[in-house]
Design a protein around this motif. Structure first.
Motif, PDB file in Angstrom:
ATOM      1  N   THR A  97       0.844  -1.196   0.000  1.00  0.00           N
ATOM      2  CA  THR A  97       0.000   0.000   0.000  1.00  0.00           C
ATOM      3  C   THR A  97       0.876   1.241   0.000  1.00  0.00           C
ATOM      4  OG1 THR A  97      -1.852  -1.056   1.150  1.00  0.00           O
ATOM      5  CG2 THR A  97      -1.679   1.318   1.319  1.00  0.00           C
ATOM      6  N   LEU A  98       0.605   2.136  -0.948  1.00  0.00           N
ATOM      7  CA  LEU A  98       1.328   3.401  -1.045  1.00  0.00           C
ATOM      8  C   LEU A  98       0.370   4.536  -0.711  1.00  0.00           C
ATOM      9  CD1 LEU A  98       3.940   4.905  -1.851  1.00  0.00           C
ATOM     10  CD2 LEU A  98       3.016   5.035  -4.182  1.00  0.00           C
ATOM     11  N   LYS A  99       0.776   5.417   0.209  1.00  0.00           N
ATOM     12  CA  LYS A  99      -0.049   6.539   0.641  1.00  0.00           C
ATOM     13  C   LYS A  99       0.709   7.854   0.420  1.00  0.00           C
ATOM     14  CE  LYS A  99      -2.126   3.882   4.456  1.00  0.00           C
ATOM     15  NZ  LYS A  99      -2.428   3.896   5.910  1.00  0.00           N
ATOM     16  N   THR A 100      -0.044   8.889   0.074  1.00  0.00           N
ATOM     17  CA  THR A 100       0.537  10.234  -0.011  1.00  0.00           C
ATOM     18  C   THR A 100      -0.388  11.224   0.689  1.00  0.00           C
ATOM     19  OG1 THR A 100      -0.539  10.865  -2.097  1.00  0.00           O
ATOM     20  CG2 THR A 100       1.568   9.686  -2.250  1.00  0.00           C
ATOM     21  N   TRP A 101       0.206  12.197   1.342  1.00  0.00           N
ATOM     22  CA  TRP A 101      -0.520  13.301   1.972  1.00  0.00           C
ATOM     23  C   TRP A 101       0.123  14.607   1.505  1.00  0.00           C
ATOM     24  CZ3 TRP A 101       1.301   9.000   4.364  1.00  0.00           C
ATOM     25  CH2 TRP A 101       0.440   8.225   5.136  1.00  0.00           C
ATOM     26  N   THR A 102      -0.685  15.639   1.261  1.00  0.00           N
ATOM     27  CA  THR A 102      -0.140  16.975   1.026  1.00  0.00           C
ATOM     28  C   THR A 102      -0.912  17.980   1.867  1.00  0.00           C
ATOM     29  OG1 THR A 102      -1.592  17.578  -0.827  1.00  0.00           O
ATOM     30  CG2 THR A 102       0.449  16.387  -1.363  1.00  0.00           C
ATOM     31  N   GLY A 103      -0.255  19.087   2.172  1.00  0.00           N
ATOM     32  CA  GLY A 103      -0.888  20.160   2.921  1.00  0.00           C
ATOM     33  C   GLY A 103      -0.288  21.504   2.540  1.00  0.00           C
ATOM     34  N   GLN A 104      -1.130  22.502   2.480  1.00  0.00           N
ATOM     35  CA  GLN A 104      -0.671  23.854   2.169  1.00  0.00           C
ATOM     36  C   GLN A 104      -1.654  24.852   2.760  1.00  0.00           C
ATOM     37  OE1 GLN A 104       0.021  24.587  -1.991  1.00  0.00           O
ATOM     38  NE2 GLN A 104      -0.088  26.818  -1.762  1.00  0.00           N
ATOM     39  N   GLU A 107      -5.510  31.296   1.837  1.00  0.00           N
ATOM     40  CA  GLU A 107      -6.395  32.292   2.442  1.00  0.00           C
ATOM     41  C   GLU A 107      -7.781  31.737   2.739  1.00  0.00           C
ATOM     42  OE1 GLU A 107      -6.537  32.813  -2.066  1.00  0.00           O
ATOM     43  OE2 GLU A 107      -5.049  32.380  -0.503  1.00  0.00           O
ATOM     44  N   LEU A 108      -8.115  30.567   2.185  1.00  0.00           N
ATOM     45  CA  LEU A 108      -9.410  29.929   2.441  1.00  0.00           C
ATOM     46  C   LEU A 108      -9.307  28.746   3.397  1.00  0.00           C
ATOM     47  CD1 LEU A 108     -10.945  29.962  -1.156  1.00  0.00           C
ATOM     48  CD2 LEU A 108     -11.335  31.572   0.720  1.00  0.00           C
ATOM     49  N   GLY A 109      -8.139  28.569   4.006  1.00  0.00           N
ATOM     50  CA  GLY A 109      -7.946  27.469   4.932  1.00  0.00           C
ATOM     51  C   GLY A 109      -6.896  26.499   4.417  1.00  0.00           C
ATOM     52  N   THR A 110      -6.744  25.394   5.118  1.00  0.00           N
ATOM     53  CA  THR A 110      -5.739  24.395   4.750  1.00  0.00           C
ATOM     54  C   THR A 110      -6.205  23.582   3.551  1.00  0.00           C
ATOM     55  OG1 THR A 110      -5.048  24.210   7.069  1.00  0.00           O
ATOM     56  CG2 THR A 110      -4.360  22.459   5.577  1.00  0.00           C
ATOM     57  N   LEU A 111      -5.354  23.493   2.548  1.00  0.00           N
ATOM     58  CA  LEU A 111      -5.628  22.677   1.362  1.00  0.00           C
ATOM     59  C   LEU A 111      -4.895  21.350   1.529  1.00  0.00           C
ATOM     60  CD1 LEU A 111      -6.715  22.281  -1.515  1.00  0.00           C
ATOM     61  CD2 LEU A 111      -4.636  23.431  -2.347  1.00  0.00           C
ATOM     62  N   LYS A 112      -5.654  20.241   1.552  1.00  0.00           N
ATOM     63  CA  LYS A 112      -5.087  18.916   1.775  1.00  0.00           C
ATOM     64  C   LYS A 112      -5.476  17.970   0.650  1.00  0.00           C
ATOM     65  CE  LYS A 112      -5.571  19.157   6.835  1.00  0.00           C
ATOM     66  NZ  LYS A 112      -6.175  18.478   8.017  1.00  0.00           N
ATOM     67  N   THR A 113      -4.656  16.944   0.450  1.00  0.00           N
ATOM     68  CA  THR A 113      -5.028  15.802  -0.377  1.00  0.00           C
ATOM     69  C   THR A 113      -4.559  14.534   0.306  1.00  0.00           C
ATOM     70  OG1 THR A 113      -2.984  15.676  -1.683  1.00  0.00           O
ATOM     71  CG2 THR A 113      -4.702  17.178  -2.474  1.00  0.00           C
ATOM     72  N   PHE A 114      -5.215  13.437  -0.037  1.00  0.00           N
ATOM     73  CA  PHE A 114      -4.791  12.127   0.467  1.00  0.00           C
ATOM     74  C   PHE A 114      -5.087  11.081  -0.596  1.00  0.00           C
ATOM     75  CE2 PHE A 114      -5.894   8.118   2.758  1.00  0.00           C
ATOM     76  CZ  PHE A 114      -4.602   7.813   3.163  1.00  0.00           C
ATOM     77  N   THR A 115      -4.123  10.192  -0.836  1.00  0.00           N
ATOM     78  CA  THR A 115      -4.331   9.071  -1.742  1.00  0.00           C
ATOM     79  C   THR A 115      -3.839   7.786  -1.090  1.00  0.00           C
ATOM     80  OG1 THR A 115      -2.174   9.157  -2.857  1.00  0.00           O
ATOM     81  CG2 THR A 115      -3.913  10.590  -3.716  1.00  0.00           C
ATOM     82  N   GLU A 116      -4.481   6.690  -1.432  1.00  0.00           N
ATOM     83  CA  GLU A 116      -4.025   5.369  -0.991  1.00  0.00           C
ATOM     84  C   GLU A 116      -4.305   4.366  -2.109  1.00  0.00           C
ATOM     85  OE1 GLU A 116      -5.063   1.894   2.274  1.00  0.00           O
ATOM     86  OE2 GLU A 116      -5.145   3.995   2.912  1.00  0.00           O
ATOM     87  N   THR A 117      -3.252   3.726  -2.581  1.00  0.00           N
ATOM     88  CA  THR A 117      -3.352   2.723  -3.636  1.00  0.00           C
ATOM     89  C   THR A 117      -2.855   1.390  -3.100  1.00  0.00           C
ATOM     90  OG1 THR A 117      -2.919   4.439  -5.287  1.00  0.00           O
ATOM     91  CG2 THR A 117      -2.737   2.157  -6.011  1.00  0.00           C
ATOM     92  N   ARG A 118      -3.630   0.325  -3.338  1.00  0.00           N
ATOM     93  CA  ARG A 118      -3.299  -1.004  -2.823  1.00  0.00           C
ATOM     94  C   ARG A 118      -3.023  -1.966  -3.976  1.00  0.00           C
ATOM     95  NH1 ARG A 118      -8.171  -1.392   1.736  1.00  0.00           N
ATOM     96  NH2 ARG A 118      -7.494   0.437   2.946  1.00  0.00           N
ATOM     97  N   PHE A 119      -1.921  -2.697  -3.852  1.00  0.00           N
ATOM     98  CA  PHE A 119      -1.535  -3.717  -4.818  1.00  0.00           C
ATOM     99  C   PHE A 119      -1.629  -5.067  -4.111  1.00  0.00           C
ATOM    100  CE2 PHE A 119       0.568   0.252  -5.627  1.00  0.00           C
ATOM    101  CZ  PHE A 119       0.529   0.421  -7.012  1.00  0.00           C
TER     102      PHE A 119
END
Length: 371
Positions: A97-104, A107-119
């Motif tokens: 399982t590969l996971k990624t998180w981003t945060g930034q 002016e409108l708040g915290t911008l986040k992403t999350f992904t999880e891919t399973r092999f």
């Protein structure tokens, strides 16, 4: 005398030429400044700045190997080489399982992403005792096949989240214990696309509204989405309630949960679910949210931290369809990042409208390297 003058003149000329060349200095180009990766500790451990941006990135995941045995976890839906039956021995599953998180910050708040891919790679788990094992695609256990699945892929700005997630009926209220086979009595669905808004008052109260597409045969069949709403109060202990509406069957399901931190080592939970969808003939009484048999179901259990490396986890469950399930395991951290878990499972199905009477035991041995 002339020879001496000639030698002195030659030396003076050489010195003059050398001085002229020394004055003409060689210009060396300045090296480009190196852009080293910088640590970003705003969102927790493991994040770093993507060079040249203000976005913080974290990469993680796990490698897992499961071995299942017994009536519950060892049955396979794989024909044997003679073609006159099915394999009935070890169930095995490997997963990366590969996971990624981003945060930034914006002016409108915290911008986040999350992904999880399973092999996944493994042999196929079949039905047992007239019912499914619960090792299905989309939850936290092997799905019995060799495939690749995108389990999470969402964007969140402030409290607004859109994308592929697990239903708020699970994520907001909490999953059913720290055992591997936690959904022999199934407490709800998993995979869905969502448009949801999460609100946190900052004083222990939070709420969620989630518009969901469903999945598989429970995908919405009109422009009306499935709807999940929930309220939560979190302190040293917390009570959580969640309610969901299935737009296909126009049925309602809900769960209420109580978590108690008894000591620093012992935590307990009790959860109850009720749904109105028992008359859905074509789905066996199930809708997208009410996956248990009958109208009601209960789950309970807890975790006890034996020492810094070892914990004991247990869960009991029962539903109106007369299914009783018990799962218990011991998880041991061999070294930081490497955990081995040994679990024993028992299920007893009473004779009901959903299945004939049966019972059985099973076991799972899991090795997991998390990073």
């Amino acid at each position: 005398m002339n020879i001496k003058s000639l030698l002195l003149g030659s030396a003076a000329a050489l010195i003059a030429v050398s001085g002229a060349r020394a004055a003409d200095a060689v210009v060396v180009a300045e090296p480009e400044p190196a852009e080293y990766v910088k640590i970003c500790d705003v969102y927790g451990a493991g994040y770093f700045y993507i060079p040249g941006t203000e976005t913080c990135l974290r990469i993680g995941g796990y490698l897992r190997y499961d071995i299942g045995v017994g009536d519950i976890n060892g049955v396979q839906n794989v024909p044997d080489h003679m073609g006159d039956g099915f394999h009935d021995s070890y169930y095995k599953q490997a997963r990366f399982t590969l996971k990624t998180w981003t945060g930034q910050e914006t002016e409108l708040g915290t911008l986040k992403t999350f992904t999880e891919t399973r092999f996944n790679f493994g042999n196929s788990a079949g039905d047992y005792l007239g019912g499914g094992t619960g090792w299905e695609a989309g939850n936290n256990k092997p799905d019995g096949t060799s495939n690749v699945s995108l389990n999470f892929a969402w964007i969140q700005l402030g409290g607004l989240r859109v994308g592929k997630d697990e239903t708020a009926f699970q994520t907001f209220i909490g999953y059913a214990g720290n055992v591997i086979d936690d959904d022999i009595v199934v407490d709800g669905p998993y995979d869905t696309n969502v448009v949801q808004y999460y609100f946190d008052a900052g004083n222990g109260f939070s709420a969620v509204v989630s518009l969901e597409e469903g999945s598989g045969e429970d995908t919405i069949d009109s422009y009306v989405p499935h709807v999940v709403g929930g309220l939560k109060y979190t302190q040293g202990w917390g009570a959580i309630s969640g309610v969901a509406y299935d737009s296909n069957y126009e049925e309602v399901a809900g769960k209420v949960r109580l978590d108690v931190t008894a000591t620093n080592e012992l935590s307990l939970f009790l959860m109850a679910g009720y749904g109105t969808g028992d008359d859905n003939v074509f789905s066996g009484g199930h809708d997208f949210y009410k996956k248990w048999d009958g109208n009601w179901a209960v789950w309970g259990g807890g975790s006890y931290k034996i020492n810094e490396k070892t914990s004991f986890n247990a869960q009991l469950a029962y539903d109106e369809g007369k299914t009783f399930a018990l799962a218990a395991n011991v998880a041991y951290d061999i070294v930081p990042g490497l955990t081995i878990t040994a679990e024993v499972d028992y299920v007893n199905k009473g004779d009901s409208d959903y299945h004939p009477a049966s019972d059985g035991f099973g076991g799972i041995l899991r090795f997991q390297r998390s990073f």
